[in-house]
Design a protein around this motif. Structure first.
Motif, PDB file in Angstrom:
ATOM      1  N   ASP A  26     -23.552  -9.330  10.152  1.00 19.35           N
ATOM      2  CA  ASP A  26     -24.136 -10.541   9.604  1.00 19.35           C
ATOM      3  C   ASP A  26     -25.469 -10.812  10.291  1.00 19.35           C
ATOM      4  O   ASP A  26     -25.734 -10.320  11.378  1.00 19.35           O
ATOM      5  CB  ASP A  26     -23.198 -11.722   9.839  1.00 19.35           C
ATOM      6  CG  ASP A  26     -21.956 -11.611   8.982  1.00 19.35           C
ATOM      7  OD1 ASP A  26     -22.078 -11.111   7.859  1.00 19.35           O
ATOM      8  OD2 ASP A  26     -20.887 -12.014   9.447  1.00 19.35           O
ATOM      9  N   GLU A  40     -29.197 -22.675   8.732  1.00 17.19           N
ATOM     10  CA  GLU A  40     -28.016 -22.060   8.140  1.00 17.19           C
ATOM     11  C   GLU A  40     -26.973 -21.919   9.242  1.00 17.19           C
ATOM     12  O   GLU A  40     -27.283 -22.037  10.427  1.00 17.19           O
ATOM     13  CB  GLU A  40     -28.321 -20.686   7.532  1.00 17.19           C
ATOM     14  CG  GLU A  40     -28.683 -19.636   8.548  1.00 17.19           C
ATOM     15  CD  GLU A  40     -28.920 -18.272   7.918  1.00 17.19           C
ATOM     16  OE1 GLU A  40     -28.499 -17.270   8.530  1.00 17.19           O
ATOM     17  OE2 GLU A  40     -29.521 -18.204   6.832  1.00 17.19           O
ATOM     18  N   ASN A  42     -24.026 -19.347  10.726  1.00 14.25           N
ATOM     19  CA  ASN A  42     -23.482 -17.993  10.674  1.00 14.25           C
ATOM     20  C   ASN A  42     -23.435 -17.438  12.098  1.00 14.25           C
ATOM     21  O   ASN A  42     -24.400 -17.575  12.844  1.00 14.25           O
ATOM     22  CB  ASN A  42     -24.364 -17.092   9.796  1.00 14.25           C
ATOM     23  CG  ASN A  42     -23.686 -15.792   9.441  1.00 14.25           C
ATOM     24  OD1 ASN A  42     -22.478 -15.640   9.621  1.00 14.25           O
ATOM     25  ND2 ASN A  42     -24.457 -14.846   8.947  1.00 14.25           N
ATOM     26  N   ASN A  57     -26.516 -23.477   3.987  1.00 18.38           N
ATOM     27  CA  ASN A  57     -25.439 -22.546   3.687  1.00 18.38           C
ATOM     28  C   ASN A  57     -24.636 -22.189   4.923  1.00 18.38           C
ATOM     29  O   ASN A  57     -25.182 -22.003   6.007  1.00 18.38           O
ATOM     30  CB  ASN A  57     -25.997 -21.265   3.070  1.00 18.38           C
ATOM     31  CG  ASN A  57     -26.522 -21.472   1.665  1.00 18.38           C
ATOM     32  OD1 ASN A  57     -26.086 -22.382   0.965  1.00 18.38           O
ATOM     33  ND2 ASN A  57     -27.461 -20.645   1.254  1.00 18.38           N
ATOM     34  N   LYS A  59     -22.844 -19.116   5.870  1.00 15.48           N
ATOM     35  CA  LYS A  59     -22.922 -17.767   5.323  1.00 15.48           C
ATOM     36  C   LYS A  59     -21.847 -16.820   5.843  1.00 15.48           C
ATOM     37  O   LYS A  59     -21.664 -15.733   5.312  1.00 15.48           O
ATOM     38  CB  LYS A  59     -24.306 -17.177   5.593  1.00 15.48           C
ATOM     39  CG  LYS A  59     -25.431 -17.995   4.959  1.00 15.48           C
ATOM     40  CD  LYS A  59     -26.791 -17.407   5.206  1.00 15.48           C
ATOM     41  CE  LYS A  59     -26.988 -16.122   4.405  1.00 15.48           C
ATOM     42  NZ  LYS A  59     -28.389 -15.620   4.544  1.00 15.48           N
ATOM     43  N   THR A  81     -20.919 -19.633   1.289  1.00 15.13           N
ATOM     44  CA  THR A  81     -21.333 -18.641   0.291  1.00 15.13           C
ATOM     45  C   THR A  81     -20.463 -17.394   0.319  1.00 15.13           C
ATOM     46  O   THR A  81     -20.727 -16.450  -0.419  1.00 15.13           O
ATOM     47  CB  THR A  81     -22.799 -18.244   0.524  1.00 15.13           C
ATOM     48  OG1 THR A  81     -22.944 -17.713   1.847  1.00 15.13           O
ATOM     49  CG2 THR A  81     -23.722 -19.449   0.359  1.00 15.13           C
ATOM     50  N   ASP A  82     -19.437 -17.396   1.157  1.00 14.69           N
ATOM     51  CA  ASP A  82     -18.549 -16.241   1.278  1.00 14.69           C
ATOM     52  C   ASP A  82     -17.143 -16.750   1.557  1.00 14.69           C
ATOM     53  O   ASP A  82     -16.964 -17.701   2.322  1.00 14.69           O
ATOM     54  CB  ASP A  82     -19.016 -15.328   2.407  1.00 14.69           C
ATOM     55  CG  ASP A  82     -18.206 -14.039   2.491  1.00 14.69           C
ATOM     56  OD1 ASP A  82     -17.103 -14.097   3.075  1.00 14.69           O
ATOM     57  OD2 ASP A  82     -18.660 -13.003   1.987  1.00 14.69           O
TER      58      ASP A  82
END
Length: 388
Positions: A26, A40, A42, A57, A59, A81-82
């Motif tokens: 990622d 974001e 992640n 987002n 992610k 988003t996942d």
């Protein structure tokens, strides 16, 4: 209730590559130069960080590391988003997510369907059920067994959640392992949680794994498994809670319930010290689902088992005239019955569906049927704009 372990590999710092469960790399979390703004979510977050932007987002799997604080401003929408994306707050980390009635904070998914992402998980240092009182028992987090929760700090503080919407959570990792909407692992009562709206989740709406945290004003709509789930020595109080299955709702879960409570973890330690001993004040459970067969059947409305003690005041149970359900109350289980000192004061509507044979109470739990019980105060949920 099955412990739902999800295996994700996570590396420890915010500037290090995060490895997902698929082993793909990622993106690295790289905040701006000032180091405290995130556009974001992640990977790992270390240090104090603030979400920047009204819409950002989520992610991938995101972990706020010990010693760090993630702040989310009012009015922010965080979109996963996942399906493997989730937000986890480690022990000794904090989340400060304070929405307002007019500007709540929303966690959602691009799928707009249940199971779209992994939900919000908070880990704390509060007690769990354990072998002896002096133990500071810890336990591996179900989504990542390298991350522990639990301890001996009843007043542990993991931050604050207020005016929060969590929707479309519960991503399915295996057939019997799913995330919840809000998972509270050993969270202490120094943590403030209020005004929470959880809807359309593929597993439990909210689940407490031990801990002492109190929750006020909790609305759960169309959770596919349990609305309210307690286990592993939870000892807090839930005040003003409303759970509902709407008429169009369906589920493929085998044993969905309004309330499910275990005294210890999965009934595996029946002699453990510190079994679940929690309170619920002012709760409504509504079952309007009309789907045929098991898709619209609630296995039990209230299941208290495996040493759990529940003190429930002002419970209102409302059924559709065609609602399908197994037991109204069930205090039995092959791994141990519910604590016989439990007490429940409740009303049941409509009276035509009440059947004393649907109450399994071999231990003599005190059940008081009182038709004046009014359940939750729904005006507290006006900010959600949900139509009751």
């Amino acid at each position: 209730m099955i412990m739902k372990r999800k295996l994700f590999a996570v590396l420890a710092v915010s500037t290090v590559v995060f490895a997902s469960c698929s082993s793909d790399k990622d993106p690295i979390v790289t905040p701006p130069v000032d180091g405290n703004e995130l556009t974001e979510l992640n990977g790992s977050i270390s240090g104090n960080a603030v979400v920047k932007g009204n819409t950002i987002n989520l992610k991938g799997a995101t972990i706020v590391r010990a010693g760090s604080t993630l702040t989310i401003p009012a009015g922010t929408t965080i979109t996963a988003t996942d399906k493997n994306a989730y937000l986890l707050i480690e022990k000794d980390a904090k989340i400060i997510a304070k929405g307002t009635s007019s500007s709540p904070i929303t966690f959602t998914s691009t799928t707009k369907n249940s199971g779209g992402w992994g939900g919000l998980i908070i880990n704390g240092n509060a007690p769990l059920s354990r072998a002896k009182e002096s133990d500071a028992s810890t336990f591996p987090t179900e989504i990542n067994d390298q991350i522990q929760y639990g301890g001996n700090k009843a007043d542990d503080n993991s931050g604050e959640l207020d005016y929060i919407v969590i929707e479309y959570s519960g991503s399915n990792i295996t057939q019997d392992k799913e995330h919840n909407g809000l998972t509270l692992n050993g969270v202490g009562n120094g943590t403030k949680i209020s005004n929470i709206f959880i809807k359309a989740g593929a597993d439990d709406g909210i689940e407490f794994f031990g801990g002492t945290v109190n929750v006020t004003n909790l609305l759960v709509v169309n959770s596919e498994d349990d609305m309210f789930d307690f286990t592993q020595g939870y000892t807090g109080t839930i005040s003003n809670a409303y759970g509902i299955w709407e008429s169009s709702f369906t589920t493929n879960e085998e044993d969905p319930r309004g309330i499910e409570a275990d005294g210890n973890h999965d009934g595996s330690t029946p002699t453990a010290f510190g079994q679940s001993n929690f309170k619920i004040n002012d709760m409504t459970i509504v079952h309007k689902a009309t789907a045929a067969g098991t898709a619209g059947t609630m296995k039990e409305i209230v299941k208290i088992r495996r040493g759990a003690k529940a003190t429930i005041n002002n419970l209102l149970i409302q059924m559709n005239e065609t609602a399908k359900f197994g037991s109204i109350f069930d205090f039995t289980d092959s791994k141990g019955n519910g604590d016989k000192t439990s007490t429940v004061v409740y009303s049941f509507n409509p009276a035509s569906l009440f059947d004393i044979a649907k109450i399994k109470n071999p231990e003599g739990v005190t059940l008081t049927k009182n038709e004046t019980q009014t359940g939750a105060n729904t005006t507290a949920f006006a900010w959600t704009k949900y139509s009751f």
